[in-house]
Design a protein around this motif. Structure first.
Motif, short mmCIF file in Angstrom:
data_model
loop_
_atom_site.label_atom_id
_atom_site.label_comp_id
_atom_site.label_asym_id
_atom_site.label_seq_id
_atom_site.Cartn_x
_atom_site.Cartn_y
_atom_site.Cartn_z
N TYR A 302 5.88 -21.19 -8.07
CA TYR A 302 5.09 -20.29 -7.22
C TYR A 302 4.62 -21.03 -5.96
O TYR A 302 4.65 -20.48 -4.85
CB TYR A 302 3.88 -19.72 -7.97
CG TYR A 302 3.03 -18.85 -7.08
CD1 TYR A 302 3.54 -17.66 -6.55
CD2 TYR A 302 1.74 -19.24 -6.70
CE1 TYR A 302 2.79 -16.87 -5.69
CE2 TYR A 302 0.98 -18.45 -5.84
CZ TYR A 302 1.51 -17.26 -5.34
OH TYR A 302 0.77 -16.50 -4.47
N LEU A 303 4.21 -22.30 -6.12
CA LEU A 303 3.80 -23.09 -4.95
C LEU A 303 4.97 -23.24 -3.99
O LEU A 303 4.84 -23.05 -2.78
CB LEU A 303 3.31 -24.48 -5.39
CG LEU A 303 1.97 -24.53 -6.13
CD1 LEU A 303 1.63 -25.97 -6.48
CD2 LEU A 303 0.86 -23.91 -5.30
N ALA A 310 6.42 -17.69 2.76
CA ALA A 310 4.97 -17.46 2.64
C ALA A 310 4.61 -16.02 2.30
O ALA A 310 3.63 -15.76 1.62
CB ALA A 310 4.27 -17.90 3.92
N GLY A 311 5.41 -15.04 2.74
CA GLY A 311 5.00 -13.65 2.60
C GLY A 311 5.39 -12.99 1.28
O GLY A 311 5.08 -11.83 1.05
N LYS A 312 6.08 -13.69 0.42
CA LYS A 312 6.68 -13.04 -0.75
C LYS A 312 5.64 -12.48 -1.73
O LYS A 312 5.69 -11.31 -2.09
CB LYS A 312 7.61 -14.00 -1.47
CG LYS A 312 8.91 -13.31 -1.88
CD LYS A 312 9.96 -14.30 -2.31
CE LYS A 312 11.17 -13.57 -2.86
NZ LYS A 312 12.15 -14.51 -3.40
N GLY A 317 -6.67 -10.53 -1.16
CA GLY A 317 -7.73 -10.87 -0.22
C GLY A 317 -7.16 -11.51 1.04
O GLY A 317 -7.85 -11.73 2.01
N PHE A 318 -5.88 -11.85 1.01
CA PHE A 318 -5.24 -12.47 2.19
C PHE A 318 -4.02 -11.63 2.56
O PHE A 318 -2.91 -12.13 2.62
CB PHE A 318 -4.84 -13.92 1.89
CG PHE A 318 -6.01 -14.80 1.57
CD1 PHE A 318 -6.72 -15.41 2.58
CD2 PHE A 318 -6.40 -14.98 0.26
CE1 PHE A 318 -7.81 -16.21 2.29
CE2 PHE A 318 -7.49 -15.78 -0.04
CZ PHE A 318 -8.20 -16.40 0.98
N GLU A 319 -4.25 -10.34 2.77
CA GLU A 319 -3.14 -9.39 2.91
C GLU A 319 -2.19 -9.72 4.05
O GLU A 319 -1.00 -9.53 3.95
CB GLU A 319 -3.66 -7.95 3.04
CG GLU A 319 -3.68 -7.17 1.72
CD GLU A 319 -4.78 -7.64 0.77
OE1 GLU A 319 -5.78 -8.21 1.27
OE2 GLU A 319 -4.64 -7.45 -0.45
N THR A 320 -2.72 -10.21 5.15
CA THR A 320 -1.83 -10.48 6.28
C THR A 320 -1.23 -11.88 6.14
O THR A 320 -1.94 -12.83 5.83
CB THR A 320 -2.63 -10.47 7.61
OG1 THR A 320 -3.83 -9.77 7.39
CG2 THR A 320 -1.83 -9.89 8.72
N VAL A 321 0.06 -11.98 6.39
CA VAL A 321 0.68 -13.31 6.36
C VAL A 321 0.51 -13.95 7.72
O VAL A 321 1.06 -13.51 8.70
CB VAL A 321 2.19 -13.23 6.08
CG1 VAL A 321 2.72 -14.58 5.63
CG2 VAL A 321 2.50 -12.17 5.08
N LYS A 322 -0.28 -15.02 7.74
CA LYS A 322 -0.44 -15.74 9.00
C LYS A 322 0.35 -17.04 8.95
O LYS A 322 0.52 -17.72 9.94
CB LYS A 322 -1.93 -16.07 9.24
CG LYS A 322 -2.73 -14.82 9.56
CD LYS A 322 -4.18 -15.16 9.78
CE LYS A 322 -4.97 -13.92 10.20
NZ LYS A 322 -6.40 -14.13 10.07
#
Ligand code: CUA
Length: 357
Positions: A302-303, A310-312, A317-322
């Protein structure tokens, strides 16, 4: 402006207490050939301003008294032109301003010219740390993270009395590369190179700041420049010198890479420290994580997935992929080292453990 002055004053005060050469209560050490030039022009502008301030205040008070209304019936005589006076108050400031412009422009030109013997340094700003490399030397100075405060400090090295040219670029937003003791500052822009050339003249350690508000941890984007004597610089050039070298066999390899790739800008690694940009990583390994694709166990796979794609599966709580994709940017060895580092967070022995069973 106020903030910068305060910072400058704080820097000056800290240098003053260290009893470093050339530092005054008002100004930090003059540690480059450019510093004296900036200070002379600064002093000139300051004293011209003080002179005219005093002159104007004295005249104002004097005229207010001299031409005061002496009786209720007194009327002012009509205002007339006074050619000489009007010419003077236009001509004198014009001359002073042209002098300031010419003086400043000549100094600015010196800052922008690169002599052929200059040492090339490349500095990259990224929220919220500097990475500084030497294209001619195969060395790269990466930030050191203070896990408790989130401050990232990058220390780099320069030889005394040799000009250096810094080429600046940004990975994200506008930063500003500022070394007060050198009196040199330039904006750091994405998609465009900027830079300057100065010659350090005093060995010692000086502060590097980001002088452009660049987001939450702007004030924690720190740096140090160590100006070395000739002998010390020769030592730095030795192959065996460990400074600004990322050793892929050292136990802190993963930690170094974590800082180098800017992971620490978004992910906190200390216990209980809130993170605004990305999820904190302290003690997550082996635990369940709520993601937008359901619950997963934070194991090696998973890491790895979260780093490379990153977006998979994004943590709730961190919905947007930055986070940028690291697909193709990291070698297997680098990936492994970063994962090992994350696995070590919150473990007393800090050793890698296998969570794939
Ligand atoms: Cu980078 Cu402020």
């Amino acid at each position: 402006m106020m903030g910068l002055s305060a910072l400058w004053l704080a820097d000056a005060a800290s240098n003053f207490s260290d009893d470093m050469s050339g530092a005054t209560f008002w100004m930090p050490t003059q540690a480059s050939d450019f510093a004296a030039k900036v200070d002379s022009l600064w002093d000139f502008i300051l004293w011209v301003s003080i002179f005219f301030f005093v002159l104007l205040m004295v005249l104002t008070v004097r005229f207010a008294w001299k031409y005061r209304q002496r009786s209720p019936t007194q009327r002012t005589s009509p205002a007339k032109h006074h050619f000489k006076l009007e010419f003077l108050w236009s001509a004198v400031p014009t001359v002073i301003l042209v002098v300031i412009f010419a003086w400043g422009f000549s100094d600015y030109t010196a800052l922008s010219a690169t002599p052929s013997n200059a040492l090339n340094v490349r500095a990259v700003g990224k929220q919220w740390a500097w990475t500084i490399s030497y294209p001619q030397l195969d060395r790269e100075c990466t930030p050191t993270l203070d896990p408790d405060t989130g401050t990232q400090t990058t220390t780099f090295y320069l030889p005394v009395n040799q000009p250096f040219t810094v080429q600046l670029s940004s990975d994200d937003v506008v930063h500003s590369f500022w070394i007060p003791a050198f009196r040199a500052k330039k904006d750091v822009l994405p998609n465009r190179y900027t830079g300057f050339t100065v010659t350090p003249t005093e060995p010692g350690e000086y502060n590097l700041y980001c002088a452009e508000y660049c987001g939450t941890n702007h004030s924690r984007m720190q740096g140090k420049v160590e100006v070395l004597t000739e002998e010390e610089w020769a030592e730095f050039l030795l192959k065996s010198d460990p400074r600004c070298v990322i050793d892929s066999n050292a136990p802190n390899y993963g930690e170094k890479l974590f800082a180098k790739y800017g992971c620490a800008g978004c992910h906190s690694v200390a216990e209980g420290r809130p993170t605004v940009v990305g999820p904190g990583l302290y003690g997550i390994v082996g635990h369940e994580v709520e993601t937008d694709q359901g619950t997963v166990i934070a194991d090696d796979d998973y890491l790895r997935e979260s780093i490379v794609f990153a977006g998979k599966r994004i943590v709730k709580g961190f919905e947007t992929v930055k986070m940028p994709s690291f697909e193709g940017r990291l070698s297997e060895k680098e990936l492994g080292a970063i994962i090992d580092y994350i696995k070590g967070l919150g473990k007393t022995d800090h050793g890698p453990t296998n969570t794939n069973e």
